[in-house]
Scaffold this active site. Structure first.
Site, PDB file in Angstrom:
ATOM      1  N   GLU A  77       9.500   1.104  10.790  1.00 18.92           N
ATOM      2  CA  GLU A  77      10.552   2.125  10.624  1.00 18.92           C
ATOM      3  C   GLU A  77       9.838   3.465  10.799  1.00 18.92           C
ATOM      4  O   GLU A  77       9.025   3.835   9.958  1.00 18.92           O
ATOM      5  CB  GLU A  77      11.165   2.070   9.221  1.00 18.92           C
ATOM      6  CG  GLU A  77      11.761   0.742   8.817  1.00 18.92           C
ATOM      7  CD  GLU A  77      13.022   0.407   9.573  1.00 18.92           C
ATOM      8  OE1 GLU A  77      13.570   1.293  10.257  1.00 18.92           O
ATOM      9  OE2 GLU A  77      13.452  -0.751   9.491  1.00 18.92           O
ATOM     10  N   LYS A 129       0.851  -1.188   0.000  1.00 20.26           N
ATOM     11  CA  LYS A 129       0.000   0.000   0.000  1.00 20.26           C
ATOM     12  C   LYS A 129       0.884   1.233   0.000  1.00 20.26           C
ATOM     13  O   LYS A 129       1.500   1.579   0.995  1.00 20.26           O
ATOM     14  CB  LYS A 129      -0.900   0.056   1.243  1.00 20.26           C
ATOM     15  CG  LYS A 129      -2.000   1.111   1.057  1.00 20.26           C
ATOM     16  CD  LYS A 129      -2.584   1.636   2.349  1.00 20.26           C
ATOM     17  CE  LYS A 129      -1.887   2.843   2.898  1.00 20.26           C
ATOM     18  NZ  LYS A 129      -1.861   4.031   2.029  1.00 20.26           N
ATOM     19  N   GLU A 167       8.974  15.937  15.692  1.00 20.36           N
ATOM     20  CA  GLU A 167       9.384  15.812  14.292  1.00 20.36           C
ATOM     21  C   GLU A 167       8.565  16.807  13.456  1.00 20.36           C
ATOM     22  O   GLU A 167       7.349  16.687  13.354  1.00 20.36           O
ATOM     23  CB  GLU A 167       9.109  14.382  13.819  1.00 20.36           C
ATOM     24  CG  GLU A 167       9.703  14.087  12.464  1.00 20.36           C
ATOM     25  CD  GLU A 167       9.424  12.662  12.000  1.00 20.36           C
ATOM     26  OE1 GLU A 167       8.293  12.176  12.171  1.00 20.36           O
ATOM     27  OE2 GLU A 167      10.353  12.051  11.439  1.00 20.36           O
ATOM     28  N   CYS A 180      13.222  11.018   7.321  1.00 29.34           N
ATOM     29  CA  CYS A 180      13.150  10.477   8.687  1.00 29.34           C
ATOM     30  C   CYS A 180      14.466  10.693   9.429  1.00 29.34           C
ATOM     31  O   CYS A 180      14.474  10.910  10.631  1.00 29.34           O
ATOM     32  CB  CYS A 180      12.794   9.007   8.639  1.00 29.34           C
ATOM     33  SG  CYS A 180      13.856   8.063   7.544  1.00 29.34           S
ATOM     34  N   GLY A 210       2.588   3.876  13.581  1.00 28.20           N
ATOM     35  CA  GLY A 210       3.294   2.653  13.980  1.00 28.20           C
ATOM     36  C   GLY A 210       2.716   2.084  15.274  1.00 28.20           C
ATOM     37  O   GLY A 210       2.548   0.867  15.421  1.00 28.20           O
ATOM     38  N   SER A 262       4.988   7.295  10.263  1.00 31.16           N
ATOM     39  CA  SER A 262       5.095   8.065  11.506  1.00 31.16           C
ATOM     40  C   SER A 262       4.974   7.158  12.739  1.00 31.16           C
ATOM     41  O   SER A 262       4.380   6.074  12.677  1.00 31.16           O
ATOM     42  CB  SER A 262       3.992   9.123  11.536  1.00 31.16           C
ATOM     43  OG  SER A 262       2.738   8.487  11.542  1.00 31.16           O
TER      44      SER A 262
HETATM   45  P1  NAD Z   1       2.114   8.213   8.004  1.00 29.78           P
HETATM   46  O1  NAD Z   1       2.386   7.395   9.209  1.00 29.78           O
HETATM   47  O2  NAD Z   1       1.065   9.240   8.086  1.00 29.78           O
HETATM   48  O3  NAD Z   1       1.677   7.262   6.785  1.00 29.78           O
HETATM   49  C1  NAD Z   1       2.504   6.200   6.368  1.00 29.78           C
HETATM   50  C2  NAD Z   1       1.632   5.169   5.661  1.00 29.78           C
HETATM   51  O4  NAD Z   1       0.705   4.635   6.596  1.00 29.78           O
HETATM   52  C3  NAD Z   1       0.796   5.750   4.510  1.00 29.78           C
HETATM   53  O5  NAD Z   1       0.756   4.806   3.467  1.00 29.78           O
HETATM   54  C4  NAD Z   1      -0.562   5.919   5.154  1.00 29.78           C
HETATM   55  O6  NAD Z   1      -1.614   5.893   4.209  1.00 29.78           O
HETATM   56  C5  NAD Z   1      -0.610   4.714   6.082  1.00 29.78           C
HETATM   57  N1  NAD Z   1      -1.545   4.817   7.220  1.00 29.78           N
HETATM   58  C6  NAD Z   1      -1.958   5.942   7.858  1.00 29.78           C
HETATM   59  N2  NAD Z   1      -2.817   5.618   8.859  1.00 29.78           N
HETATM   60  C7  NAD Z   1      -2.921   4.265   8.858  1.00 29.78           C
HETATM   61  C8  NAD Z   1      -3.638   3.324   9.656  1.00 29.78           C
HETATM   62  N3  NAD Z   1      -4.425   3.710  10.668  1.00 29.78           N
HETATM   63  N4  NAD Z   1      -3.508   2.005   9.387  1.00 29.78           N
HETATM   64  C9  NAD Z   1      -2.696   1.584   8.384  1.00 29.78           C
HETATM   65  N5  NAD Z   1      -2.001   2.430   7.584  1.00 29.78           N
HETATM   66  C10 NAD Z   1      -2.111   3.752   7.825  1.00 29.78           C
HETATM   67  O7  NAD Z   1       3.520   8.804   7.547  1.00 29.78           O
HETATM   68  P2  NAD Z   1       3.816   9.796   6.341  1.00 29.78           P
HETATM   69  O8  NAD Z   1       3.304  11.127   6.735  1.00 29.78           O
HETATM   70  O9  NAD Z   1       3.382   9.187   5.053  1.00 29.78           O
HETATM   71  O10 NAD Z   1       5.411   9.786   6.325  1.00 29.78           O
HETATM   72  C11 NAD Z   1       6.180  10.551   7.173  1.00 29.78           C
HETATM   73  C12 NAD Z   1       6.645   9.744   8.373  1.00 29.78           C
HETATM   74  O11 NAD Z   1       7.369   8.599   7.944  1.00 29.78           O
HETATM   75  C13 NAD Z   1       7.602  10.528   9.255  1.00 29.78           C
HETATM   76  O12 NAD Z   1       7.290  10.317  10.607  1.00 29.78           O
HETATM   77  C14 NAD Z   1       8.958   9.916   8.928  1.00 29.78           C
HETATM   78  O13 NAD Z   1       9.922  10.067   9.934  1.00 29.78           O
HETATM   79  C15 NAD Z   1       8.586   8.507   8.693  1.00 29.78           C
HETATM   80  N6  NAD Z   1       9.612   7.817   7.911  1.00 29.78           N
HETATM   81  C16 NAD Z   1      10.419   6.910   8.522  1.00 29.78           C
HETATM   82  C17 NAD Z   1      11.424   6.273   7.803  1.00 29.78           C
HETATM   83  C18 NAD Z   1      12.310   5.244   8.469  1.00 29.78           C
HETATM   84  O14 NAD Z   1      12.890   4.447   7.742  1.00 29.78           O
HETATM   85  N7  NAD Z   1      12.426   5.221   9.776  1.00 29.78           N
HETATM   86  C19 NAD Z   1      11.618   6.568   6.452  1.00 29.78           C
HETATM   87  C20 NAD Z   1      10.780   7.499   5.850  1.00 29.78           C
HETATM   88  C21 NAD Z   1       9.778   8.123   6.598  1.00 29.78           C
END
Ligand code: NAD
Length: 497
Positions: free
Chosen positions: A267, A191, A400, A301, A249, A245
């Site tokens: 992650e 997804k 963040e 991130c 997670g 995020s």
């Molecule tokens: P997000 O957590 O909002 O979304 C990530 C994914 O999760 C998206 O595909 C979203 O549609 C999905 N999602 C959202 N709510 C959900 C739920 N309730 N159930 C299942 N899936 C759901 O994150 P974002 O805004 O897309 O990305 C930014 C975040 O990602 C930042 O916190 C960043 O630090 C983190 N990030 C971490 C790494 C790493 O490797 N540690 C790498 C890149 C980004």
């Protein structure tokens, strides 16, 4: 390719044929509901595509298809050398299409074209090629047992894996998930983030072309809160790999516990410390301090968002950093000279502006930037921004921001630098700059993060694992260690008569 002008890229963009349907059981299909979601270009707010908006009913079809192919063993039981051939071929096809894929990622994410050409696509190619090449070279184990017994310790694929990825590095994070999960024989339901599904759909077509059997890779664009949640709660998904995020997670761990205890690897976010001692190569440290936070508009991130600087060099060092910040003024991502593009969308743009306001209210001293710019483009651009004299207790040092905002925190001695660095809920990455081997190593050892640079930032390669301590997550992407997240250990104990 690199000689191309903005106008060349713009013309090519107008010719792009964008795939916007879901990829299920080897075919591109509309969502069962017929619903779509508009995908926008963050550089100017223009409409890029109407993308299939999949829901739980699409997810169920995809999971059933992924399960069926796993049970049949079309992929899972294929000889590792044959899986390798297909994955390596897939990497070749992606590489051959670098230009078009880089352009698509640039338009969808707002990343500068020079980054998508030189970083994002090559990184995905290397990840898939490396994992494919590795898979017929990793051995299982035979432990020491009594002479009349033999035991086998094998790594077996989990089964059906769901991969949920974010919008900030759509192609690279997708490759980091797909390469090891597919290499180890799983079927995968991917997804992509709702805002950035286009590169995943593009490479799905190439996977089929490379010979990946139908159903082994399913790509479902759709909303996280409904379709993503449905996948995470699904009783027929064995593993969940996530990048995103920390709050999401945390939800996913709960969904796993509420459903079938699917193996869940995360992650997550970061607030990474970048520590500079007076004896470092300050010119190099200053250039990298700016790159560490402004690369990808701070939507990274591992961004080095907390610059922790030895007090006695603070002013002189910050003069150098500010000089570099000026080189990161945002611009049109299709311009090969642009280093920083827009924020991903209006919400993120507002979020960054809100944190700048909070920084002022908390009493931090704004020394560079702080404003939205290029509003006339219709895009979401923000200046590189530096707050000095920040205390680590401030919200702008703890949370963040995910934008081009640097918090500069002074320290007096090694102990204070380490305490500041570790005073965070996150533990993803960091760096220390010093030419004293004792200082550099002792600080690197004491900072509790998954990846630490000494006299570099963003160093690393597919050969080393990547992931977080603390609330930055639990899994590991990249390297052979990533294979462990997608396999179960099985013991077979044999007794001879
Ligand atoms: P997000 O957590 O909002 O979304 C990530 C994914 O999760 C998206 O595909 C979203 O549609 C999905 N999602 C959202 N709510 C959900 C739920 N309730 N159930 C299942 N899936 C759901 O994150 P974002 O805004 O897309 O990305 C930014 C975040 O990602 C930042 O916190 C960043 O630090 C983190 N990030 C971490 C790494 C790493 O490797 N540690 C790498 C890149 C980004």
């Amino acid at each position: 390719m690199l000689e191309k002008t903005t106008q060349n890229w713009k013309s090519q963009a107008e010719e792009l044929d964008i795939e916007s349907r879901a990829f299920i059981n080897g075919r591109f299909v509309d969502a069962v509901s017929g619903e779509t979601r508009t995908c926008f270009n963050p550089a100017d707010g223009s409409r890029l595509a109407e993308v299939a908006c999949c829901g739980p009913e699409d997810a169920d079809v995809a999971v059933a298809g992924a399960r069926a192919v796993f049970e049949r063993g079309d992929w899972a039981k294929m000889a590792p050398a044959d899986r390798k051939r297909i994955l390596v071929q897939w990497a070749e096809l992606i590489e051959q299409n670098t230009e078009e894929l880089a352009l698509l990622e640039c338009l969808d994410v707002g990343k500068p074209i020079s980054d998508t050409v030189n970083v994002d696509v090559p990184s995905a190619v290397r990840t898939i090629r490396w994992s494919g090449e590795a898979i017929d070279k990793v051995y299982d184990e035979i432990p020491p047992t009594p002479a009349d017994t033999l035991a086998l310790i094998q790594r077996l694929p989990l089964g059906v894996v769901a991969a949920i990825v974010p919008w900030n590095f759509p192609l690279s994070t997708t490759a980091w998930k797909l390469a090891p999960s597919l290499a180890t024989g799983n079927s995968v339901v991917l997804k992509p983030a709702s805002a950035t599904p286009l590169s995943a759909l593009y490479i799905a077509r190439l996977a089929a072309e490379a010979g990946l059997p139908e159903g082994v890779l399913q790509v479902l664009p759709g909303p996280g809160g409904s379709m993503g949640k449905h996948l995470a709660l699904h009783m027929d998904i064995d593993g969940l790999t996530f990048t995103g995020s920390t709050p999401v997670g945390q939800l996913l761990m709960q969904y796993s516990g509420k459903s079938n205890l699917k193996r869940t690897f995360l992650e997550l976010g970061g607030k990474s410390p970048n520590i500079v001692f007076a004896d470092a190569n300050l010119d190099k440290a200053a250039a990298m301090a700016a790159a560490a936070v402004f690369y990808n508009g701070g939507q990274t991130c591992t961004a080095g968002t907390r610059l922790i600087v030895e007090e006695k060099i603070l002013d002189a060092f910050m003069d150098k950093v500010t000089g570099h910040a000026a080189k990161w003024m945002p611009g049109n991502p299709l311009d090969p000279a642009t280093r920083m593009g827009p924020m991903i969308d209006e919400a993120q743009h507002n979020n960054v502006a809100e944190y700048v306001k909070i920084g002022h209210e908390e009493g931090a001293v704004l020394t560079f930037g702080g404003n939205r710019v290029l509003d006339e483009t219709g895009g979401y651009y923000h200046e590189p921004t530096i707050f000095c004299r920040v205390s680590n207790q401030m919200q702008i040092a703890q949370e963040e921001i995910f934008g081009p905002v640097l918090s500069v925190i002074p320290f007096a001695d090694v102990e204070e630098a380490v305490n500041i660095a570790n005073d965070s809920i996150y533990g993803l990455a960091g760096a220390v700059w010093s030419n004293d081997i004792n200082t550099a190593h002792s600080v690197a050892a004491a900072v509790r993060v998954g990846t630490m640079g000494i006299n570099n930032y963003f160093g690393g390669d597919i050969t080393v694992p990547f992931g977080g301590f603390k609330q930055s997550g639990n899994g590991r992407d990249k390297s052979i260690h990533a294979f462990h997240d997608y396999t179960e250990l099985k013991t077979t104990w044999i007794e001879f008569e």
